[in-house]
Design a protein around this motif. Structure first.
Motif, PDB file in Angstrom:
ATOM      1  N   HIS A   8       6.622  10.303  -3.710  1.00 17.91           N
ATOM      2  CA  HIS A   8       7.177  10.498  -2.710  1.00 17.91           C
ATOM      3  C   HIS A   8       8.704  10.061  -2.933  1.00 17.91           C
ATOM      4  O   HIS A   8       9.013   9.561  -3.837  1.00 17.91           O
ATOM      5  N   GLU A  55       9.232   9.729   2.770  1.00 21.06           N
ATOM      6  CA  GLU A  55       8.958   8.590   3.246  1.00 21.06           C
ATOM      7  C   GLU A  55      10.324   7.864   3.893  1.00 21.06           C
ATOM      8  O   GLU A  55      11.204   7.664   3.258  1.00 21.06           O
ATOM      9  N   HIS A  81      14.938   5.414  -2.975  1.00 21.29           N
ATOM     10  CA  HIS A  81      14.090   5.575  -4.142  1.00 21.29           C
ATOM     11  C   HIS A  81      13.075   6.781  -4.361  1.00 21.29           C
ATOM     12  O   HIS A  81      13.025   7.681  -3.502  1.00 21.29           O
ATOM     13  N   GLU A 131       9.756   3.692  -8.215  1.00 21.73           N
ATOM     14  CA  GLU A 131       8.571   3.236  -7.794  1.00 21.73           C
ATOM     15  C   GLU A 131       7.531   3.999  -8.495  1.00 21.73           C
ATOM     16  O   GLU A 131       7.727   5.239  -8.761  1.00 21.73           O
TER      17      GLU A 131
HETATM   18 ZN    ZN Z   1       8.298   4.094  -1.621  1.00 22.97          ZN
END
Ligand code: ZN
Length: 138
Positions: A8, A55, A81, A131
């Motif tokens: 994502h 997200e 991110h 991430e």
């Molecule tokens: Zn995330």
């Protein structure tokens, strides 16, 4: 390291109520999940674009890192991110560390959607908060 795909892209928003309709129009798809992640003091909203998700993250407290991001960004949201899907997140994290990447999370923790996640520090990833995440429930 060998991520399998972009799981994502995280986007900080001031208001989910205002942002969800914009993304629904842009992506031609409905938001399929809204979830509060108490641990990170955020409320998240998810959209699917192929196998990748968008997200949206709205802070639920001034202490949230997302609130700090918005404050630094002159009160506006924006790209926050990128999240790579990996298999065997513990090994991938150990490898990241051995390759000289700085880890925010030395050990993986629980994130939205039941994923196991860990963040790498932007100082070591060309200023992109990164991430790693693994779906251990599939
Ligand atoms: Zn995330």
């Amino acid at each position: 390291m060998n991520p399998t795909h972009i799981e994502h892209i995280g986007i900080a928003v001031v208001s989910l109520d205002e942002s969800i309709p914009v993304f629904e129009k842009m992506l031609g798809t409905k938001c399929y999940a809204i979830e509060e992640v108490k641990d990170q003091k955020v409320k998240t909203a998810f959209f699917k674009v192929g196998q990748t998700k968008i997200e949206l993250l709205e802070p639920t407290s001034p202490e949230s890192t997302i609130a700090a991001f918005i404050e630094k960004n002159n009160g506006k949201g924006g790209m926050h991110h990128i999240a790579f899907a990996v298999e065997g997140i513990e090994n991938q994290l150990a490898e990241a560390k051995s390759l000289g990447f700085r880890l925010i999370d030395e050990t993986p923790r629980g994130g939205a959607e039941g994923l196991t996640i860990a963040f790498m520090h932007p100082k070591s990833t060309c200023s992109v908060l990164t991430e790693l995440c693994e779906n251990k429930n599939k």
